[in-house]
Write a protein that holds these residues in place. Structure first.
Motif, PDB file in Angstrom:
ATOM      1  N   PRO A   1     -22.727 -84.673 -33.809  1.00 19.04           N
ATOM      2  CA  PRO A   1     -22.725 -85.327 -35.119  1.00 19.04           C
ATOM      3  C   PRO A   1     -24.114 -85.398 -35.731  1.00 19.04           C
ATOM      4  O   PRO A   1     -25.122 -85.519 -35.037  1.00 19.04           O
ATOM      5  CB  PRO A   1     -22.194 -86.730 -34.796  1.00 19.04           C
ATOM      6  N   SER A   2     -24.144 -85.347 -37.062  1.00 19.67           N
ATOM      7  CA  SER A   2     -25.398 -85.515 -37.799  1.00 19.67           C
ATOM      8  C   SER A   2     -25.631 -86.972 -38.174  1.00 19.67           C
ATOM      9  O   SER A   2     -26.772 -87.422 -38.265  1.00 19.67           O
ATOM     10  CB  SER A   2     -25.387 -84.670 -39.075  1.00 19.67           C
ATOM     11  N   THR A   3     -24.545 -87.707 -38.413  1.00 16.25           N
ATOM     12  CA  THR A   3     -24.609 -89.127 -38.771  1.00 16.25           C
ATOM     13  C   THR A   3     -23.503 -89.868 -38.030  1.00 16.25           C
ATOM     14  O   THR A   3     -22.509 -89.253 -37.621  1.00 16.25           O
ATOM     15  CB  THR A   3     -24.418 -89.336 -40.287  1.00 16.25           C
ATOM     16  N   PRO A   4     -23.620 -91.179 -37.876  1.00 14.40           N
ATOM     17  CA  PRO A   4     -22.546 -91.940 -37.223  1.00 14.40           C
ATOM     18  C   PRO A   4     -21.222 -91.835 -37.980  1.00 14.40           C
ATOM     19  O   PRO A   4     -20.166 -91.732 -37.361  1.00 14.40           O
ATOM     20  CB  PRO A   4     -23.074 -93.384 -37.235  1.00 14.40           C
ATOM     21  N   GLU A   5     -21.288 -91.862 -39.309  1.00 14.04           N
ATOM     22  CA  GLU A   5     -20.065 -91.798 -40.107  1.00 14.04           C
ATOM     23  C   GLU A   5     -19.340 -90.476 -39.865  1.00 14.04           C
ATOM     24  O   GLU A   5     -18.117 -90.437 -39.721  1.00 14.04           O
ATOM     25  CB  GLU A   5     -20.386 -91.953 -41.592  1.00 14.04           C
ATOM     26  N   GLU A   6     -20.099 -89.398 -39.822  1.00 11.82           N
ATOM     27  CA  GLU A   6     -19.515 -88.081 -39.595  1.00 11.82           C
ATOM     28  C   GLU A   6     -18.851 -87.998 -38.226  1.00 11.82           C
ATOM     29  O   GLU A   6     -17.792 -87.388 -38.066  1.00 11.82           O
ATOM     30  CB  GLU A   6     -20.610 -87.030 -39.715  1.00 11.82           C
ATOM     31  N   ALA A   7     -19.469 -88.620 -37.225  1.00 13.14           N
ATOM     32  CA  ALA A   7     -18.925 -88.565 -35.864  1.00 13.14           C
ATOM     33  C   ALA A   7     -17.513 -89.114 -35.809  1.00 13.14           C
ATOM     34  O   ALA A   7     -16.631 -88.535 -35.172  1.00 13.14           O
ATOM     35  CB  ALA A   7     -19.834 -89.345 -34.909  1.00 13.14           C
ATOM     36  N   PHE A   8     -17.278 -90.232 -36.487  1.00 13.15           N
ATOM     37  CA  PHE A   8     -15.960 -90.860 -36.434  1.00 13.15           C
ATOM     38  C   PHE A   8     -14.963 -90.225 -37.389  1.00 13.15           C
ATOM     39  O   PHE A   8     -13.763 -90.376 -37.218  1.00 13.15           O
ATOM     40  CB  PHE A   8     -16.081 -92.354 -36.715  1.00 13.15           C
ATOM     41  N   GLU A   9     -15.457 -89.513 -38.409  1.00 18.52           N
ATOM     42  CA  GLU A   9     -14.554 -88.840 -39.333  1.00 18.52           C
ATOM     43  C   GLU A   9     -14.081 -87.504 -38.785  1.00 18.52           C
ATOM     44  O   GLU A   9     -13.122 -86.921 -39.276  1.00 18.52           O
ATOM     45  CB  GLU A   9     -15.244 -88.614 -40.682  1.00 18.52           C
TER      46      GLU A   9
END
Length: 515
Positions: A278-286
């Motif tokens: 992931p590049s960002t935490p939000e991206e990881a969960f999406e």
């Protein structure tokens, strides 16, 4: 013979011990001295009592945490450490390679001063009464140090085991002890997701963490120096270029070497790339989850920028497809049929409400959005009568929306394949369809804990209702023509008529009734 003071000083410095006393096997299977990388050193610097770690792959956190706990057990008596792994096989490997091997390769003087008292495949007990245990669930005893590995996977595949860990192992820790929970992301549900969201929110607000608060740590792929390569012959697609540009706009310092590495890695990882790196935490969960039915299709929709601002197009009707699930949960997708495109313009769900409530919601939604209602598609269980009205649900619904049809009964597997086909030509309004997108990304197979594999059937959970409604859409949309709405003809009164119309007696509505 007295030990030199500088040697004693070194041995009292844990950072020196971690970087000089322990040996591990590297990725190539070679015996090398363990030395902390940037991510491991940063975690040590920012260490809190309770630490929750969202990470990219291959940054060495499992190795670091085992050596950290082994060091505490070797140099401090009466220390109790526990490790919970995703599977029993993982627990055995962690114990063998990341605890027992580093201990066996300690300097002989240290091992002689604190030899092994008890040793098996899951427990190491030293003569100073310190113990390290490894397993898939630890409930008994009191721990000073606890590591839970890949908790996101445990939550996604085995929710009951996740609850057991939370109620059991985490309760073996007293306030002021140290715990590590580390994992890659597995969708937007489960205890790991909830804990990350709470800890991340505290971090954004700048709230001071107490002994009972989990501190959020995030380690992305782009910070790892090894994750880059010669960009010479690497092709960056337009979709990948757009993705990189968005990251740069957020302040992420990419360069051609890092972009080349990511692009080549993504060719193999596919839909799993944003979860694993992931590049960002939000991206990881999406990102997609393991066992998800539509992982590849949703990843492609993201990369082709078909998830964004896709509002309803004026002049085309808005259709609706419904799912009525167990416990009266109702889910609705709103969509349009455009040339070469199925446009998803809205999603809504509720639980425990009767059909009159659904009708009122639909009426208000159409009014608020300015949509013209097309056709409604209903599942066959809409024939069930509701207490209090004596009418079937579809009878109640048709009283308000005349153009309503029932979806043909079909095989679930055929329906899933139909969804994959329709997703290839679908767009989604991200704002209006946020909850529905979560359903599609998290709709997954059921996990067989005994066999350690995915069952060939969907898991029934919160995501299945929105996914089932999408399946009904895929089974029905082809019967809808691509057609615009006829604009209403203006009604002309006398005051609206031109002089020529009046003189030529054109057949227009004058607004007066004839006597």
């Amino acid at each position: 013979m007295a030990v030199p003071a500088q040697v004693l000083d070194c041995f009292t410095d844990q950072r020196w011990r971690l970087n000089n006393l322990y040996w591990i096997t590297d990725k190539e299977g070679k015996r090398v001295k363990f030395q902390m990388n940037w991510a491991q050193a940063e975690l040590l610097d920012e260490l809190h009592y309770l630490n929750i770690i969202l990470k990219a792959r291959q940054l060495g956190f499992t190795t670091f945490i085992q050596i950290y706990m082994l060091d505490m057990a070797v140099f401090y008596p009466d220390t109790r450490c526990g490790v919970i792994a995703h599977t029993l096989d993982d627990a055995t490997v962690i114990f063998r390679d990341k605890i027992k091997f580093p201990y066996d390769n300690l300097p002989e003087q240290i091992k002689a001063a604190n030899p092994i008292r008890k040793n098996n495949t899951t427990e190491l007990e030293l003569s100073n009464n310190s113990v390290i245990r490894v397993g898939t669930s630890l409930r008994s005893g009191t721990l000073q140090f606890l590591h839970i590995s890949e908790f996101g996977k445990i939550c996604a595949k085995m929710p009951h085991k996740a609850r057991e860990i939370v109620t059991g192992a985490l309760n073996t820790l007293q306030a002021g002890q140290i715990a590590f929970i580390e994992s890659t992301a597995e969708g937007q549900e489960g205890k790991f997701y909830d804990m990350c969201q709470t800890a991340q929110s505290r971090k954004r607000q700048g709230v001071t963490d107490t002994e009972l608060d989990w501190r959020f740590h995030f380690y992305s792929w782009w910070r790892e120096p090894a994750y880059e390569m010669d960009p010479g012959d690497v092709v960056i697609t337009s979709a990948m270029r757009t993705y990189f540009d968005k990251l740069i706009e957020q302040g992420i310092p990419l360069n051609p070497r890092k972009e080349a590495w990511y692009a080549k890695k993504a060719e193999v990882q596919g839909a799993d790339m944003k979860r694993e790196f992931p590049s960002t935490p939000e991206e990881a969960f999406e990102a997609s989850v393991e066992g998800a039915y539509y992982a590849e299709q949703m990843a492609k929709a993201d990369s082709e920028q078909r998830v964004g601002s896709f509002k309803a197009v004026e002049g085309y009707p808005v259709h609706a497809v419904h799912d009525i699930g167990v416990g009266d949960r109702h889910a609705i997708w709103f969509f349009q049929i455009l040339p070469g495109e199925v446009r998803h313009v809205g999603f809504w769900s509720c639980s425990g409400e009767g059909m009159p409530f659904i009708v009122r919601y639909m009426r208000k939604k159409l009014e608020d959005m300015g949509w013209v209602m097309g056709r409604n598609f209903m599942p066959h269980d809409v024939r069930v009568k509701e207490w209090g009205t004596g009418l079937t649900r579809i009878e109640q619904f048709i009283k308000e929306f005349k153009d309503t049809k029932m979806v043909p009964i079909g095989n679930v597997d055929d329906g899933i394949n139909a969804v994959r086909e329709v997703l290839a030509i679908s767009t989604f309004d991200e704002e209006e369809c946020a909850d529905g997108l979560k359903c599609l990304r998290n709709y997954r197979k059921e996990w067989d804990e005994d066999l350690g594999t995915w069952k060939d059937k969907p898991r029934h959970d919160w995501a299945s209702h929105g996914a089932d409604a999408e399946r009904y859409l895929a089974m029905s949309y082809k019967e809808l023509p691509v057609e615009t709405i006829e604009p209403p003809k203006p009604i002309l009164g006398v005051k609206d008529m031109t002089w020529d119309q009046m003189m030529k007696r054109q057949p227009v509505n004058t607004g007066y009734e004839r006597a």
